[in-house]
Design a protein around this motif. Structure first.
Motif: not given
Length: 205
Positions: A24-29, A31-35, A42-50
């Protein structure tokens, strides 16, 4: 390599939940890559922690699976490894499986005591007469401590291995024993099977 009868369903469910959360977190990353207005750090840090949490769950699962056919005390062993790692106390624990080990190591001090986490931890207290060497576990008993294991002759390029890790690899090259290692320098834990060292990250018991 994994025993086909191994079934630790709660750990499997927990790992599935963790991997689904990561997806789910990777999908969010993505989706927002071009934004350009969105900060993804912060989202990538969360993925790393997970991912680190998932690795811990997976390591615990596999360790339990490798141990449970040969000892009913696998939870006590895992608990002691966790505590030793937290305290950065070097440790070397040999779990005998099918192969006989008497001819493969220099015998230490006989103990013949039932496995408990406090007893295992006390053996590896620095300065203890038993801490320097390997503990031999057979079924639900600590057979002996301060055993001396054969060292591997393998080299790993620029990677430097301590004596405990070389001993774990050396013994496991010669038999099917599972050898657990805690580094006193880093507190990192590993297990060794068939001459291969695997990182181990045990979650809090």
């Amino acid at each position: 390599m994994l025993d086909q009868n191994c079934n630790f369903t709660p750990l499997k469910h927990k790992l599935k939940e963790q991997l689904t959360d990561i997806t789910g977190h990777l999908t969010k990353v993505i989706v927002h890559l071009d934004d350009n207005s969105s900060c993804l750090l912060g989202e990538l840090h969360m993925v790393r922690t997970k991912f680190m949490e998932a690795e811990s769950i997976s390591s615990t699962y596999y360790l339990n699976c490798f141990l449970f056919p040969f000892t009913s005390k696998y939870q006590e062993i895992a608990r002691s490894i966790y505590h030793l790692a937290q305290k950065k106390r070097g440790a070397l624990i040999v779990i005998q499986r099918e192969d006989q080990l008497d001819s493969l190591m220099t015998p230490g001090i006989p103990l013949s005591a039932e496995i408990t986490s406090p007893l295992l931890e006390s053996i590896f207290v620095p300065g203890s007469p038993l801490h320097d060497g390997a503990v031999l576990v057979r079924k639900d008993m600590i057979i002996s401590a301060a055993n001396v294991l054969p060292l591997t002759s393998k080299t790993y390029g620029d990677r430097k291995l301590g004596t405990r890790h070389r001993a774990a690899i050396g013994l496991s090259e010669m038999c099917d024993a599972l050898v657990l290692v805690v580094s006193e320098e880093t507190g990192k834990t590993s297990f060794c099977l068939k001459g291969t060292l695997y990182p181990l990250s045990i979650s809090s018991p």
